[in-house]
Design a protein around this motif. Structure first.
Motif, PDB file in Angstrom:
ATOM      1  N   GLY A  55     -20.894  53.364  20.948  1.00 57.10           N
ATOM      2  CA  GLY A  55     -20.480  53.984  19.686  1.00 57.10           C
ATOM      3  C   GLY A  55     -20.592  55.490  19.679  1.00 57.10           C
ATOM      4  N   ASP A  56     -21.216  56.061  20.711  1.00 59.32           N
ATOM      5  CA  ASP A  56     -21.359  57.521  20.775  1.00 59.32           C
ATOM      6  C   ASP A  56     -20.011  58.191  21.047  1.00 59.32           C
ATOM      7  N   SER A  57     -19.869  59.415  20.552  1.00 59.48           N
ATOM      8  CA  SER A  57     -18.739  60.281  20.898  1.00 59.48           C
ATOM      9  C   SER A  57     -19.301  61.658  21.175  1.00 59.48           C
ATOM     10  N   LEU A  58     -18.504  62.518  21.794  1.00 57.75           N
ATOM     11  CA  LEU A  58     -18.976  63.877  22.058  1.00 57.75           C
ATOM     12  C   LEU A  58     -19.389  64.564  20.775  1.00 57.75           C
ATOM     13  N   TRP A  59     -18.610  64.320  19.732  1.00 55.33           N
ATOM     14  CA  TRP A  59     -18.902  64.985  18.463  1.00 55.33           C
ATOM     15  C   TRP A  59     -20.215  64.479  17.868  1.00 55.33           C
ATOM     16  N   SER A  60     -20.403  63.142  17.856  1.00 55.65           N
ATOM     17  CA  SER A  60     -21.633  62.602  17.269  1.00 55.65           C
ATOM     18  C   SER A  60     -22.856  63.022  18.081  1.00 55.65           C
ATOM     19  N   ILE A  61     -22.703  63.134  19.399  1.00 54.84           N
ATOM     20  CA  ILE A  61     -23.828  63.581  20.238  1.00 54.84           C
ATOM     21  C   ILE A  61     -24.161  65.037  19.941  1.00 54.84           C
ATOM     22  N   SER A  62     -23.114  65.879  19.793  1.00 55.30           N
ATOM     23  CA  SER A  62     -23.365  67.301  19.522  1.00 55.30           C
ATOM     24  C   SER A  62     -24.106  67.492  18.209  1.00 55.30           C
ATOM     25  N   GLN A  63     -23.892  66.557  17.264  1.00 53.68           N
ATOM     26  CA  GLN A  63     -24.560  66.670  15.972  1.00 53.68           C
ATOM     27  C   GLN A  63     -26.063  66.407  16.063  1.00 53.68           C
ATOM     28  N   LYS A  64     -26.491  65.758  17.130  1.00 52.20           N
ATOM     29  CA  LYS A  64     -27.916  65.454  17.303  1.00 52.20           C
ATOM     30  C   LYS A  64     -28.707  66.667  17.788  1.00 52.20           C
ATOM     31  N   PHE A  65     -27.991  67.709  18.291  1.00 48.76           N
ATOM     32  CA  PHE A  65     -28.679  68.838  18.905  1.00 48.76           C
ATOM     33  C   PHE A  65     -28.186  70.150  18.293  1.00 48.76           C
TER      34      PHE A  65
END
Length: 530
Positions: free
Chosen positions: A490-500
């Protein structure tokens, strides 16, 4: 009998003398005088300019009747205009929307040897032959044209760049309502092609509609959306409004004047001038800014039509209209989130989507809202639409809970602007909206300068490296000073970037040497710069 003949002769002689005096008076009124010949106490107007020297004539004012007061009547044609206007219930005018430069125009002789009066007359005659507007030469128009040519060249070159994007939109809507194509220049006079322009009385958008007028014509104005700033919808409304004005006055110059000051002021000016229906004959009876409004419009038209002859070089437009397209939005999303998902700067998205007041595109039942993007990004958005919406929803839902603590003093951060910064980058760094930063710091535009200090209330206050490392879950590890994130389903580049905080989609692509958006569960990604 002889006495009667003598009396008739005396009567005829008196009439002849009176007629001769009237003729001499009219001739005197029409006589062209130099400045040295002007009489003190008399009122004069400029009649023409020859070899750069103005010639004057006496101003002819309408003389109202002061006898038979009981039988005074309104001017029939002006009264008819008022009746038509009241029938349409257009009482909310677009008054006082012109820029200060137009309202304060002076009509002094301008020294501009590059354009002779004879050349200008010939060019205006050619323009006049192909447009329904009255573009005949007069000294006031010459003054405004030369003033703009001499003092506003860089302004017009910038506007010409913007016009490459907006004019095709305008022309399509104007053509649909049979409005003269030259009317596109009106938006320049009204707003300098700034869709978020707002006058001191609240008129808004490219065509400067007041709130009530916009609502009356079906333009939505809400907490989230102001369709007065939508280039296409506002142009359609302006075309309908102008067609009604032309239907009433039957003259495009008067329609322009009414667009600015209201039809009531035009009707009053017609009355005060003694019944003239030509704009130039009633101009001195119009409000000051409207008196400069049509000359500014015609001067703008002249400069655009003869830009090449005067050496104007248009600035390169940010976009051409055909380079963009729209997508109907299915779920609430912010322009910040779109920026992260598509790697388009927030400033470009705001330019393309000026009607969203808070940089938020809402979703409301029975209404359609659209996101305009460069064509090169449409595919990326559509292909990853479900992922983008899912990440946006999760982020918005998480945003709701900390809002009450959002403005606590202990979470306030003072950020000093560095070289290369923009509001979009800073907003992403602290997980806030650009509109929030602007509101907290009283910013009226997106422009910031190096060294400027900005107050930020971050949604997740910045913590030390040690604390951050200790609180990471088992999906993030540290290797050689770099953070490594393990991709889950379910991860995407955008959702991952939001974590950091401070990490963008493009950062992740660059640090991991990837170009697409495809991720697989278990993949290891660098999420910090090594």
């Amino acid at each position: 009998m002889i006495l009667n003949r003598v009396l008739n002769l005396l009567f005829i002689l008196s009439l002849s003398t009176s007629f001769a005096q009237d003729t001499l008076e009219i001739k005197k009124l029409n006589e062209k005088l130099s400045k040295a010949e002007l009489e003190e106490g008399e009122t004069y107007v400029v009649d023409t300019i020859i070899d750069g020297k103005p010639l004057y004539k006496k101003q002819i004012d309408a003389i109202p009747k002061i006898s038979e007061l009981d039988s005074l009547q309104d001017l029939e044609i002006a009264s008819d205009f008022d009746k038509k206007w009241l029938e349409e219930l257009y009482n909310n005018t677009l008054y006082d929307t012109i820029y200060q430069t137009v309202s304060e125009l002076e009509y002094n002789t301008i020294e501009y040897p590059e354009l002779s009066t004879d050349t200008l007359k010939a060019r205006l005659a050619r323009l006049n032959a192909r447009t329904p507007f009255n573009v005949e030469y007069n000294p006031s128009l010459e003054s405004v044209i030369k003033n703009f040519l001499k003092n506003r060249k860089s302004y017009f070159e910038r506007i010409m760049g913007l016009s490459a994007y907006y004019f095709p939109m305008f022309e399509r809507e104007l053509d649909a309502y049979n409005i003269p194509m030259e009317m596109k220049y009106l938006a320049i006079v009204e707003s300098a092609l700034n869709p978020r322009a707002k006058s001191r009385v609240g008129a808004t958008g490219l065509w400067q509609f007041m709130y009530a007028t916009g609502k009356q014509y079906g333009l939505e104005v809400s907490s989230y959306v102001d369709e007065r700033s939508d280039p296409i919808k506002s142009t359609t409304t302006a075309a309908v409004y102008l067609s009604k004005l032309y239907e009433i006055f039957g003259d495009w110059d008067l329609a322009l004047a009414a667009y600015n000051s209201g039809p009531g002021n035009v009707s009053k000016a017609i009355r005060r001038s003694g019944g003239y229906e030509n704009y130039w004959n009633i101009r001195h009876n119009l409000p000051r800014e409207t008196a400069g409004y049509v000359p500014a419009f015609l001067a703008t038209m002249y400069i655009f039509e003869y830009a090449k002859e005067h050496g104007f070089v248009s600035e390169k437009p940010l976009f051409y209209g055909f380079e963009t397209d729209t997508i109907r939005v299915k779920q609430m999303i912010t322009l910040d989130q779109v920026s992260e998902a598509t790697n388009i700067s927030i400033e470009e998205l705001q330019f393309l989507n000026p009607s969203y007041k808070l940089d938020i595109i809402p979703v409301i039942e029975n209404k359609n809202y659209y996101l305009r993007l460069p064509r090169t990004s449409i595919g990326t958005f559509v292909t990853n639409e479900s992922t983008i919406y899912a990440a946006a929803k999760a982020e918005l839902e998480a945003r709701e809970k900390p809002l009450p603590q959002f403005f606590k003093a202990e979470s306030k951060v003072t950020y000093r602007v560095k070289s290369g910064d923009n509001l979009g980058f800073i907003a992403r760094k602290y997980r806030v909206r650009v509109s929030d930063i602007k509101r907290w710091n009283g910013l009226r535009s997106n422009n910031i300068r190096i060294g400027q200090r900005l107050t930020i209330y971050p949604r997740n206050p910045v913590v030390s490296q040690e604390t951050s490392t200790s609180k990471t879950d088992n999906k993030t590890t540290t290797s050689g000073g770099q953070k490594i994130y393990t991709v889950k389903s379910g991860d995407s580049l955008w959702s991952i970037s939001q974590k950091f905080p401070g990490v963008s989609v493009q950062n992740i692509r660059d640090w991991n040497d990837i170009s697409g958006n495809n991720l697989k569960p278990g993949m290891k990604l660098k999420v910090s710069k090594g």
